[in-house]
Design an enzyme around this catalytic site. Structure first.
Site, PDB file in Angstrom:
ATOM      1  N   TYR A  95       0.865  -1.174   0.000  1.00 19.94           N
ATOM      2  CA  TYR A  95       0.000   0.000   0.000  1.00 19.94           C
ATOM      3  C   TYR A  95       0.909   1.234   0.000  1.00 19.94           C
ATOM      4  CZ  TYR A  95      -3.397   3.490   1.595  1.00 19.94           C
ATOM      5  OH  TYR A  95      -4.182   4.609   1.703  1.00 19.94           O
ATOM      6  N   ASP A 112      -2.357  -1.608  -3.832  1.00 18.96           N
ATOM      7  CA  ASP A 112      -2.689  -0.243  -4.209  1.00 18.96           C
ATOM      8  C   ASP A 112      -1.375   0.517  -4.237  1.00 18.96           C
ATOM      9  OD1 ASP A 112      -3.517   2.335  -4.504  1.00 18.96           O
ATOM     10  OD2 ASP A 112      -4.660   2.438  -2.631  1.00 18.96           O
ATOM     11  N   HIS A 134     -12.159   1.649  -4.392  1.00 19.33           N
ATOM     12  CA  HIS A 134     -11.402   0.717  -5.224  1.00 19.33           C
ATOM     13  C   HIS A 134     -12.238  -0.544  -5.452  1.00 19.33           C
ATOM     14  CE1 HIS A 134      -7.261   2.534  -4.636  1.00 19.33           C
ATOM     15  NE2 HIS A 134      -7.923   3.106  -3.643  1.00 19.33           N
TER      16      HIS A 134
END
Length: 269
Positions: free
Chosen positions: A111, A156, A260
């Site tokens: 992330y 991500d 998302h």
């Protein structure tokens, strides 16, 4: 042997636990990687996910807006937490498999910092942190490539690198996630690690690909102002193992959705 892997920035795993459990029941990936779980490790809904068959869990939680987790139907041989820029803030976690369909493979879940709103490291500490994180990410990738580890990296990554990864290349050149300096550093990571961009290998440009749509849009489908912020990479030795990929856009219409959507990749070895 075949297996499937899903990645999803869930934007609070406890708030959106019904979405996670629904997704696991409907899609049943072998492994699910979550980002932005927004809870400390002891607050992760471990019992609920074990009941669905995901008994093997690695969680790197954090009290703020970060945190990553990997849950699996198959046992891990080990796990490793990564600290970038000297901040232990729950942004990266790797697990290794020594048996089953994923034997000999490491899965890394990332992330990357979002970077705030101002794309100037002198004016925005969060953007400066993101750039430093990406530089360290490249060094980590290079060291991993030198070790010759079979790897899948997902998460991500908060960068939309290609013109076709955003709804408007020209309008987003000065917007964090698509600025030239972020794209340059993103590509340096790919090169340093010898990573293969699975999503773009399966669906190459000029087709548009998005995994994120802002909450600000009243009708996200109609406006379709998306970005591809979520990614799936593999080491070169796994290049011939990809069999398919899907972006699960329907989850964006579920009740109280994440901004998302999940990406599922399928492999055969």
């Amino acid at each position: 042997m075949a297996f499937s892997l899903a990645t999803w920035n869930i934007n609070s795993v406890r708030l959106r636990l019904p979405l996670v459990t629904r997704f696991l029941r409907e899609q049943a990936p072998d492994v699910l990687c979550l980002q932005e779980i927004k809870c400390q490790s002891d607050q992760f809904p471990a019992a609920e996910l074990r009941q669905l068959g995901y008994v093997h869990q690695a969680v790197y939680g954090f009290k703020g807006y970060h945190g990553v987790a990997i849950v699996s139907r198959h046992p891990f041989a080990g796990e490793e937490r990564h600290v970038f820029c000297g901040k232990e803030d729950g942004r990266s976690l790797t697990v290794r498999f020594d048996e089953g369909p994923l034997a000999g493979i490491d899965i890394a879940n990332f992330y990357v910092p979002a970077g705030g709103d101002i794309p100037d490291p002198d004016l925005n500490e969060r953007f400066a942190h993101k750039l430093a994180f990406l530089d360290e990410f490249a060094r980590w990738s290079q060291a991993r490539a030198r070790r010759g580890v079979s790897s899948i990296l997902v998460g991500d990554l908060n960068v939309a690198p290609l013109e076709q990864d955003v709804w408007s290349h020209k309008q987003l050149l000065d917007v964090v996630s698509h600025t030239p300096i972020e794209v340059e550093k993103f590509n340096a990571i790919l090169e340093a690690g010898g990573w293969q961009d699975v999503m773009r290998a399966i669906i190459p440009p000029p087709e548009k690909l998005y995994t994120w749509w802002s909450y600000r849009a009243q009708d996200w489908r109609a406006s379709n102002r998306g970005r591809r912020l979520d990614h799936v990479w593999t080491s070169r030795d796994l290049k011939d193992s990809w069999t398919g990929m899907s972006i699960e856009t329907d989850t964006r219409d579920w009740e109280r959705p994440s901004d998302h959507v999940p990406v599922i990749t399928r492999f055969a070895r």
